[in-house]
Design an enzyme around this catalytic site. Structure first.
Site, short mmCIF file in Angstrom:
data_model
loop_
_atom_site.label_atom_id
_atom_site.label_comp_id
_atom_site.label_asym_id
_atom_site.label_seq_id
_atom_site.Cartn_x
_atom_site.Cartn_y
_atom_site.Cartn_z
CG PHE A 152 33.35 53.52 33.84
CD1 PHE A 152 32.43 52.72 33.36
CD2 PHE A 152 34.50 53.10 34.67
CE1 PHE A 152 32.30 51.19 33.95
CE2 PHE A 152 34.56 51.57 35.09
CZ PHE A 152 33.34 50.75 34.67
CD GLN B 211 37.15 53.18 44.03
OE1 GLN B 211 37.47 52.40 43.51
NE2 GLN B 211 37.21 54.56 43.83
CG ASP C 210 51.16 37.57 48.85
OD1 ASP C 210 50.57 38.08 49.79
OD2 ASP C 210 51.13 36.58 48.24
CG LEU D 299 41.28 46.97 33.84
CD1 LEU D 299 40.12 46.64 32.76
CD2 LEU D 299 41.99 45.76 33.92
CD GLU E 44 29.18 51.82 39.94
OE1 GLU E 44 30.25 51.91 39.09
OE2 GLU E 44 29.29 51.78 41.26
CG LEU F 276 31.43 44.80 42.42
CD1 LEU F 276 31.89 45.38 43.95
CD2 LEU F 276 32.35 45.22 41.43
CG HIS G 227 36.16 47.54 44.19
ND1 HIS G 227 35.85 46.45 43.83
CD2 HIS G 227 35.94 48.27 43.20
CE1 HIS G 227 35.82 46.23 42.27
NE2 HIS G 227 35.87 47.44 42.11
N GLY H 182 34.14 46.28 33.83
CA GLY H 182 33.82 47.65 32.96
C GLY H 182 34.62 48.04 32.05
CG ASN I 151 41.82 56.59 35.48
OD1 ASN I 151 41.61 56.56 34.10
ND2 ASN I 151 41.70 57.66 35.93
CB SER J 274 46.46 37.65 37.55
OG SER J 274 47.45 36.70 37.41
CG HIS J 275 41.61 40.34 41.31
ND1 HIS J 275 40.48 39.09 41.44
CD2 HIS J 275 40.71 41.30 41.80
CE1 HIS J 275 39.22 39.59 41.75
NE2 HIS J 275 39.54 40.99 41.91
CB THR J 276 44.37 41.51 35.53
OG1 THR J 276 45.27 42.21 35.90
CG2 THR J 276 43.85 42.22 34.10
N GLY K 93 36.57 54.65 38.11
CA GLY K 93 36.59 53.55 37.50
C GLY K 93 37.06 53.52 36.13
CG HIS L 234 31.32 48.69 44.14
ND1 HIS L 234 30.23 48.36 44.34
CD2 HIS L 234 31.92 48.97 43.11
CE1 HIS L 234 29.58 48.49 43.03
NE2 HIS L 234 30.50 48.78 42.15
NE ARG M 158 32.51 52.34 41.64
CZ ARG M 158 33.48 51.55 40.97
NH1 ARG M 158 34.51 51.55 41.55
NH2 ARG M 158 33.29 51.28 39.85
NE ARG N 35 39.85 51.44 41.16
CZ ARG N 35 39.01 50.82 40.36
NH1 ARG N 35 39.24 50.67 38.93
NH2 ARG N 35 37.91 50.37 40.77
C1 FAD Z 1 35.63 43.00 40.82
C2 FAD Z 1 36.40 43.98 40.41
C3 FAD Z 1 36.12 44.49 39.41
C4 FAD Z 1 37.15 45.65 38.73
N1 FAD Z 1 36.76 46.46 37.59
C5 FAD Z 1 37.69 47.23 37.23
C6 FAD Z 1 37.21 48.10 35.88
O1 FAD Z 1 36.08 47.82 35.43
N2 FAD Z 1 38.21 48.72 35.21
C7 FAD Z 1 39.58 49.13 35.86
O2 FAD Z 1 40.07 49.75 35.33
N3 FAD Z 1 39.72 48.29 36.88
C8 FAD Z 1 38.85 47.34 37.69
N4 FAD Z 1 39.23 46.95 38.79
C9 FAD Z 1 40.71 46.91 39.34
C10 FAD Z 1 41.68 46.21 38.59
O3 FAD Z 1 40.91 44.94 38.02
C11 FAD Z 1 42.92 45.81 39.17
O4 FAD Z 1 43.32 46.91 39.79
C12 FAD Z 1 44.02 45.33 38.44
O5 FAD Z 1 43.55 44.15 37.78
C13 FAD Z 1 45.44 44.63 39.01
O6 FAD Z 1 46.37 44.16 38.17
P1 FAD Z 1 47.53 43.88 38.74
O7 FAD Z 1 48.46 43.42 37.45
O8 FAD Z 1 48.53 45.11 39.33
O9 FAD Z 1 47.48 42.79 39.67
P2 FAD Z 1 46.65 41.27 39.45
O10 FAD Z 1 46.04 41.06 38.28
O11 FAD Z 1 45.96 41.12 40.85
O12 FAD Z 1 47.74 40.25 39.51
C14 FAD Z 1 48.79 40.06 40.65
C15 FAD Z 1 49.77 38.80 40.32
O13 FAD Z 1 50.74 38.71 41.39
C16 FAD Z 1 50.87 37.60 41.40
N5 FAD Z 1 51.37 37.36 42.90
C17 FAD Z 1 50.65 38.01 43.99
N6 FAD Z 1 51.29 37.48 45.17
C18 FAD Z 1 52.46 36.80 44.78
C19 FAD Z 1 53.52 36.04 45.58
N7 FAD Z 1 53.56 36.08 46.90
N8 FAD Z 1 54.19 35.50 44.96
C20 FAD Z 1 54.11 35.12 43.41
N9 FAD Z 1 53.39 35.96 42.87
C21 FAD Z 1 52.36 36.64 43.38
C22 FAD Z 1 49.41 36.85 41.43
O14 FAD Z 1 49.74 35.51 41.10
C23 FAD Z 1 49.02 37.52 40.05
O15 FAD Z 1 49.56 36.94 38.90
C24 FAD Z 1 38.37 45.95 39.45
C25 FAD Z 1 38.53 45.08 40.39
C26 FAD Z 1 37.83 43.97 40.90
C27 FAD Z 1 38.04 43.50 42.23
#
Ligand code: FAD
Ligand code: SF4
Ligand code: SF4
Ligand code: FES
Lengths: 357, 567
Positions: free
Chosen positions: B118, B232, B213, B387, B247, B244, B346, B49, B385, B42-44, B383, B234, B278, B381
């Site tokens: 931050f 937001q 989604d 997570l 910073e 990315l 971003h 940071g 906040n 996942s994108h987390t 930085g 970047h 930013r 948002r």
């Molecule tokens: C490059 C980058 C750096 C960042 N750095 C920071 C930082 O330093 N500090 C900070 O606080 N935040 C940061 N963020 C933001 C932060 O990472 C995200 O906002 C956060 O991780 C989102 O978490 P989440 O659990 O909401 O979603 P995600 O981690 O995106 O998880 C989404 C989940 O939903 C699932 N999913 C999606 N669609 C479907 C579907 N149709 N069917 C089934 N499953 C689905 C995916 O498989 C995944 O498991 C950054 C973001 C980016 C892009």
């Protein structure tokens, strides 16, 4: 055909594919194809595109999927080398497609201009470049790849454990692992024995075992020394060489072994038997009688079942170790034996010293 | 399938925390986590940071109160103050809990969790683990879920909610491995599907699957979206991929240079130069490009991020990741050449409208994480906040759903409903005369959004954007899925993701057109100042009869009065 669409395609083409611009090279991707619904066996498809400097293998595959063949299937997510989705074999080596440069790969092709792309090995095939990751997850479960915290439930969230930066550094590198399974695909033992713990899981187990917040070190270790565990590793270093995050996996494996010898002594495990057989060979002949080592370690039945297929393949590739009678004692074996005895004495003394501390 | 008490859609930080907390709240519940990728992908994992919490480890005088104020100010006063209070007061507890269950953290000399400064924070309160904080948090949560035996449905793609009036009966999803459409009847559903900033496509730092989604599914089921116009940007994304460049590059002294060789930040922030906030740096780069002082290339316009004067040693020792990135994704070695960059989408502040407990307007449907809008980030948002947001509100949503599941009857989903969903998918694979390529549409969507609903917005641009989106939606009807196989049909999945992005893109553009002011990340050239009288409120977007119905919602105030946001 839609005129507008053509325009768009063209503008994309200029991005990745443009014969008239400088700095483009023609590349053929020879991609492993297999769709279990229709194909009785896998085959390869060739896709030729021209790629500019800085283009990754993943971007090329994306391009092919969008413009040439939408059925080509592979996993990708972050496209930045952090999620571990896009592990595949490029020119025979397991790696991440999203961080592999096409131009660099062009210099490594066996056939000039043809980059071969195949799925990871040792995991069940699903389709084209997609393999099943579940076996790896199952192993993470089997080897308790998690912290079982010593903090009582009622106290959770109230205070921090105090952990030194030094302790953090013990597992810092190991926590870089993104579970891409490149090491799994390269591991020589896994190819013969799918039940083998796997380098990534060993690494994770190590990471948990050196964490002072954890309470199940012994349970984990007990599992690790069983069959298919840490003692089955052949020290071939392939996992470490292929790790996409340059993690020193072998250090973790060594550390688990040392820990096991220290905590459990060299008694009941196949690994310990392996170690004994190893010592015996070295003392007698000055080298390993590799061909019989597995038999002496694991018994005949296991060896036949698990290693015979690999042995057959190795014979085909002329890479079998020589059969036992051909293994002559090394020259200078007498001097060597003396040295060996001296060495083992030293190790014993060191151990005693460190135990007294 | 046996009905579930809770179905969690999403295995990122928010989804996994929700699962853990729900199990803890009531171990007898039958809980499933569905994710379109293995949870650890996942994108987390991309967050480098760190996460904010006023632990006071680094700055002893840091307080929760200060964290609250910084967050509200950062949000340009659009965050709900009661929600921010929850976020910041829960922060120390949740970071310690994560620590207690095994998350590795970098450490200070006194062996406590390390914290660093931050952007926008008055004290160094960002807790970190080297440059992999999100990755290690996600790994830890996944490990703990495995330990607790959470039931995962990995590589399942959520399609739609089964709804009875104002009540959900569960979820319909496609098993990627088999291509089968399956029903997940459930008392409650929690959406935790992450952000939607990928709709800017090549102009986004997000993972390919951050396509909103969950939001789109909820939206189509009639649940309102909130503050969708706030995205937001970047300042430094790579030209080709939008990925990315952190910073750090500017922090170490990198220059931003236009095609005339000027260090143009002198025009916009004389003192801070490249180190301005930013949004200011993003606007400055964009202005340079719009006024013709950017470089041109087939892959788009850009400016240079020049690190060469820092020298090979410093670049290698302090910025190895950035060097690797630009080598890998631009083929440029920053020791020898400047890096081509431009601002990149971003983070999505907007999302599914929820209350402070994760509830949506629909009975039995909850949301948390980047896909939800509580709102704690308001118009911008801070930085570190985000997570925190996914952890705190992931946990709260898990807890609430576990407590409330008993209130609802077990849902049922009929065979007929499953058949209809499956039919719809099959329909896209039928050969037809004239067809559209999803790849082209996706690319165009990103382009029109970046151009017309990007960093600078203006009435006529937004009208153009809305028209483009409508046209793309029309053309989407002709998109054809060429892969007709059931097994792991990524072609089909990407087409479905495009559909979700198209539906949400409309709410972004419509919200941006409605909001006639500039606030936080939302900059209107034609309305350059913040207008508290008319626009100190949230916007809502609800789907009614196939159209966006705009609405609004007041901002919950508290101790902090409206002030100008200056740094
Ligand atoms: C490059 C980058 C750096 C960042 N750095 C920071 C930082 O330093 N500090 C900070 O606080 N935040 C940061 N963020 C933001 C932060 O990472 C995200 O906002 C956060 O991780 C989102 O978490 P989440 O659990 O909401 O979603 P995600 O981690 O995106 O998880 C989404 C989940 O939903 C699932 N999913 C999606 N669609 C479907 C579907 N149709 N069917 C089934 N499953 C689905 C995916 O498989 C995944 O498991 C950054 C973001 C980016 C892009
Ligand atoms: S060193 Fe051990 S774990 Fe690593 S690849 Fe070789 S056999 Fe496998
Ligand atoms: S150890 Fe390295 S190669 Fe193996 S899964 Fe982890 S990151 Fe990948
Ligand atoms: S796509 Fe995430 S590691 Fe390659």
């Amino acid at each position: 055909m839609n005129f507008r669409k053509e325009l768009i395609n063209h503008s994309l083409m200029t991005e990745t594919i443009d014969q008239h611009q400088e700095g483009k090279r023609d590349v053929t991707f020879r991609v492993f194809r297999f769709n279990p619904q229709v194909d009785s066996k896998p085959y390869f498809d060739d896709y030729t595109i021209s790629a500019e400097r800085g283009i990754t293998v993943l971007r090329s595959l994306n391009y092919i999927k969008e413009h040439v063949d939408a059925t080509l299937s592979f996993r990708a997510f972050c496209q930045a080398g952090i999620c571990g989705s896009c592990g595949m074999r490029v020119n025979g080596i397991s790696k991440l497609a999203c961080t592999s440069q096409v131009w660099e790969e062009l210099d490594k092709c066996r056939e000039p201009g043809i980059i071969k792309v195949e799925p990871l090995r040792s995991l069940p095939m699903i389709k084209d470049l997609i393999v099943d990751m579940d076996p790896l997850v199952d192993k993470m479960k089997r080897y308790s790849n998690w912290i079982n915290s010593t903090m009582p439930l009622a106290e959770m969230g109230k205070k921090e454990f105090l952990v030194s930066e030094e302790e953090f550094h013990r597992y810092d590198k190991a926590t870089d692992c993104i579970l891409c399974a490149s090491c799994v695909s390269e591991c020589s033992i896994l190819r013969a024995n799918k039940e083998y713990v796997s380098p990534a899981v060993l690494l994770k187990s190590y990471r948990m075992n050196v964490d002072s917040r954890d309470s199940i070190h012994d349970v984990r270790l007990a599992e690790l020394v069983k069959d298919h565990g840490v003692w089955d590793c052949t020290h071939c270093y392939r996992c470490q060489e292929s790790c996409v995050k340059s993690i020193p996996i072998m250090e973790a494996i060594h550390a688990i072994r040392e820990d096991a010898l220290e905590c459990r002594g060299p008694k009941d495990t196949s690994g310990a038997k392996h170690a004994e057989a190893f010592m015996e060979d070295i003392e007698k002949k000055g080298k390993l009688v590799e061909a019989t080592l597995p038999i002496r370690t694991n018994g005949m039945v296991w060896t036949l079942r698990n290693l015979l297929p690999m042995a057959m393949k190795m014979i085909v590739k002329r890479r079998t170790p020589p059969p036992p009678p051909l293994v002559k004692s090394s020259k200078g074996i007498k001097i060597f034996r003396a040295m060996f005895r001296e060495m083992t004495e030293h190790v014993k003394q060191d151990h005693q010293k460190s135990h007294k501390k | 399938m046996k009905p579930f008490d809770i179905v969690i859609v999403g295995g990122g930080g928010a989804g996994l925390y929700a699962a853990m907390e729900a199990m803890k709240t009531n171990p007898a519940l039958n809980i499933a986590v569905l994710s379109k990728v293995y949870p650890n992908r996942s994108h987390t994992s991309a967050a480098q940071g760190g996460a904010n919490a006023a632990l006071g480890n680094k700055a002893k005088d840091d307080t929760i109160e200060m964290h609250i104020f910084d967050t509200i100010k950062g949000s340009d006063y659009l965050a709900d103050q009661d929600a921010v209070e929850v976020l910041c007061s829960e922060a120390p507890k949740i970071i310690r809990e994560l620590e207690n269950i095994g998350t590795p953290w970098s450490r200070l000399d006194d062996n406590t969790i390390a914290q660093r400064p931050f952007g926008g924070a008055g004290r160094p309160r960002c807790c970190y683990c080297a440059d992999k904080t999100g990755h290690t948090i996600l790994q830890t949560l996944y490990e703990q879920c495995l330990r607790k035996g959470v039931i995962f449905f990995n590589e399942y793609f959520a399609l739609n909610l089964a709804v009875n009036g104002s009540r959900s009966r569960g979820l319909i999803a496609m098993n990627m491995k088999s291509g089968r459409v399956e029903a997940f009847p459930a008392k409650t559903v929690i959406f935790a599907t992450g952000g939607y900033a990928k709709m800017y496509w090549n102009r986004s730092s997000n993972a390919a699957g951050n396509t909103g989604d969950g939001q789109a599914i909820a939206y189509r089921a009639g649940i309102p979206m909130k503050d969708m116009e706030f995205v937001q940007f970047h300042p430094t994304g790579l030209r080709k991929s939008g990925l990315l460049v952190t910073e750090g590059a500017r922090g170490e002294g990198g220059y931003l240079i236009n095609k005339d060789g000027e260090r143009f930040m002198a025009r916009y922030a004389k003192e801070k130069m490249e180190l301005g906030p930013r949004d200011l740096v993003s606007r400055s780069i964009e202005t340079e490009i719009l006024e013709g002082r950017g470089f041109e290339s087939p892959a788009g316009k850009y400016v240079h991020l020049d690190l060469r004067h820092l020298g090979a040693d410093l670049i290698k020792s302090r910025l190895p990741q950035i060097r690797e990135m630009s080598l890998n994704f631009e083929g440029v070695d920053p020791i020898e050449e400047p890096i081509p960059v431009r601002p990149t989408a971003h983070y999505s502040m907007g999302g599914i409208d929820t209350d402070n407990f994760g509830r949506t307007v629909m009975d039995g449907v909850y949301a948390a994480g980047e896909c939800a809008c509580v709102s704690v980030h308001g118009a911008n948002r801070l930085g570190g906040n985000s997570l925190l947001d996914i952890l705190v509100f992931g946990r709260i949503a898990g807890h609430t759903a576990a407590e409330e599941a008993g209130k609802f009857e077990p849902g049922t989903i009929s065979e007929e409903e499953i058949r209809v969903s499956a039919e719809e998918l099959r329909h896209r694979m039928q050969p037809s005369g004239h067809y559209e390529r999803y790849g082209a549409l996706r690319e165009e969507l990103g382009q029109t959004l970046a151009l017309n609903a990007g960093i600078f917005r203006e009435s006529s641009l937004l009208h153009k954007g809305i028209e483009d989106i409508a046209e793309l939606k029309e053309r989407f009807k002709k998109v054809r899925v060429f892969d007709s196989s059931d097994v792991f049909n990524t072609n089909l999945m990407q087409v479905l993701e495009l559909k979700n992005m198209l539906d949400l893109a409309e709410t972004v553009a419509v919200g941006a057109l409605a909001r006639e002011e500039s606030r936080g990340s939302h900059t209107r050239i034609d309305f350059p100042v913040r207008d508290d009288e008319k626009w100190h409120k949230h916007t809502l977007a609800t789907l009614v009869d196939g159209k966006v119905l705009p609405g609004e919602k007041p901002v919950t105030m508290g101790r902090y009065e409206l002030q100008e946001r200056t740094y």
